[in-house]
Design an enzyme around this catalytic site. Structure first.
Site, mmCIF file in Angstrom:
data_model
loop_
_atom_site.group_PDB
_atom_site.id
_atom_site.type_symbol
_atom_site.label_atom_id
_atom_site.label_comp_id
_atom_site.label_asym_id
_atom_site.label_seq_id
_atom_site.Cartn_x
_atom_site.Cartn_y
_atom_site.Cartn_z
ATOM 1 N N SER A 119 0.770 -1.178 -0.161
ATOM 2 C CA SER A 119 0.139 -0.145 0.079
ATOM 3 C C SER A 119 1.061 1.106 0.046
ATOM 4 O O SER A 119 0.155 2.460 -0.246
ATOM 5 C CB SER A 119 -0.760 -0.078 1.160
ATOM 6 O OG SER A 119 -0.126 0.093 2.391
ATOM 7 N N HIS A 140 -2.033 -2.571 -6.123
ATOM 8 C CA HIS A 140 -2.456 -2.282 -5.003
ATOM 9 C C HIS A 140 -4.010 -2.305 -4.822
ATOM 10 O O HIS A 140 -4.654 -1.360 -5.286
ATOM 11 C CB HIS A 140 -2.037 -0.774 -4.274
ATOM 12 C CG HIS A 140 -2.562 -0.498 -3.000
ATOM 13 N ND1 HIS A 140 -2.811 0.862 -2.627
ATOM 14 C CD2 HIS A 140 -2.878 -1.293 -1.901
ATOM 15 C CE1 HIS A 140 -3.186 0.845 -1.432
ATOM 16 N NE2 HIS A 140 -3.496 -0.559 -1.026
ATOM 17 N N GLU A 152 -4.590 0.488 -7.679
ATOM 18 C CA GLU A 152 -3.375 1.382 -8.219
ATOM 19 C C GLU A 152 -2.411 0.512 -8.745
ATOM 20 O O GLU A 152 -1.706 -0.411 -8.049
ATOM 21 C CB GLU A 152 -2.712 2.090 -6.878
ATOM 22 C CG GLU A 152 -3.556 3.268 -6.289
ATOM 23 C CD GLU A 152 -3.034 4.031 -5.043
ATOM 24 O OE1 GLU A 152 -3.047 5.145 -4.612
ATOM 25 O OE2 GLU A 152 -2.433 3.082 -4.230
ATOM 26 N N ASN A 191 -2.849 6.477 -0.205
ATOM 27 C CA ASN A 191 -2.228 6.647 1.291
ATOM 28 C C ASN A 191 -1.658 7.902 1.530
ATOM 29 O O ASN A 191 -1.621 8.397 2.662
ATOM 30 C CB ASN A 191 -1.301 5.318 1.550
ATOM 31 C CG ASN A 191 -2.223 4.189 2.171
ATOM 32 O OD1 ASN A 191 -3.332 4.433 2.440
ATOM 33 N ND2 ASN A 191 -1.482 3.084 2.188
#
Length: 284
Positions: A119, A140, A152, A191
């Site tokens: 992540s 991800h 992602e 993130n």
């Protein structure tokens, strides 16, 4: 190269969800973890999720059996030798991932693409533990993987265009909407944006500005988010939140906005919260 068999490394929450998605897309899947109990737990979680889908009329019992029938659980790395595509979904530990990618590089055929579900961590550094960095990318998924639509797709420094194209297409075949992260930056897109607001939520609570419940309520009603930050941390893992925050703090020049709040560090290190205790913000 035609992709028929997908290897998934890890049978935990993310791993079994990804294995289910790959099987639903028609691929044969080999899901590997280090112990039989983890593999069996992953298979049970898949069966449970699919059973609910049958109850809701989203699929038939025969479709459920077909999906389960395409997934093989194992504890043997050697069983991944003949896969055509790999998705690694183990705990967020960079050294562990690098070790596993070195093994995968030695085990799998040289034209197999190796992807990591990390992540936040460096896809480039993981890729450099192999002799095929051009064929390594980030993939991800978000939790819960069978439901969340986004993937992602992250370029490492040496990831080539063909690899990115294949990974993007794999994500689409698994029913996802991929976005390309063109530069291997810590935290990628989501993130990089999400962790700071979680940190600030904890700081607000730590300062006594508002309760956890009211912070979550304010975010849901004021920003129209489906979950508040404390609810989301409970879902994704509070100990993982700390682990990722400390990684981002180190990688992003130790800027204060990435510094983990003392409350977060204290309650986890005291064994009050986290996956091992099964405790979350709303049980503490």
């Amino acid at each position: 190269m035609e992709i028929k068999v997908v290897g998934v490394l890890g049978a935990g929450t993310m791993g079994n969800g990804i294995a289910q998605l790959a099987s639903q897309a028609g691929y044969n899947v080999i899901m590997r973890d280090i112990e039989d109990r983890f593999v069996e737990g992953g298979l049970k979680n898949i069966e449970k999720f699919l059973s609910k889908s049958v109850e809701k009329g989203k699929m038939t019992e025969d479709q459920k059996k077909a999906i389960l029938g395409r997934i093989k659980g194992t504890t043997r790395m050697e069983d991944l030798m003949e896969v055509d595509f790999v998705i690694e979904a183990v705990f967020e530990d960079l050294e562990l991932k690098k070790t596993l990618f070195k093994q995968l590089d030695e085990l799998t055929k040289s034209n197999v693409i190796l992807t990591t579900n990390t992540s936040s961590m460096s896809v480039t550094e993981i890729a450099m533990s192999t002799k095929r960095p051009a064929k390594v990318a980030g993939m991800h998924f978000f939790n819960p993987a069978p439901i969340m639509r986004l993937v992602e797709v992250i370029r490492g420094y040496e990831t080539n265009d063909e690899t990115v194209s294949i990974v993007m297409e794999m994500a689409r075949k698994m029913g996802k909407e991929p976005v390309e992260v063109k530069k291997d930056t810590p935290g990628f897109i989501v993130n990089r944006l999400m962790i700071p607001h979680m940190i600030e939520a904890i700081r607000l609570y730590e300062e006594g500005a508002a309760s956890k419940e009211d912070i979550d309520k304010a975010v849901k009603l004021g920003l129209n988010y489906p979950m508040g930050p404390f609810e989301l941390m409970d879902l994704t893992g509070i100990d993982i939140m700390l682990h990722v925050t400390e990684y981002l703090y180190k990688e992003l020049n130790k800027e204060s906005k990435w510094s983990a709040p003392l409350l977060l560090k204290s309650i986890i290190r005291a064994g009050k919260l986290g996956r091992k205790t099964g405790e979350g913000w709303y049980k503490y």
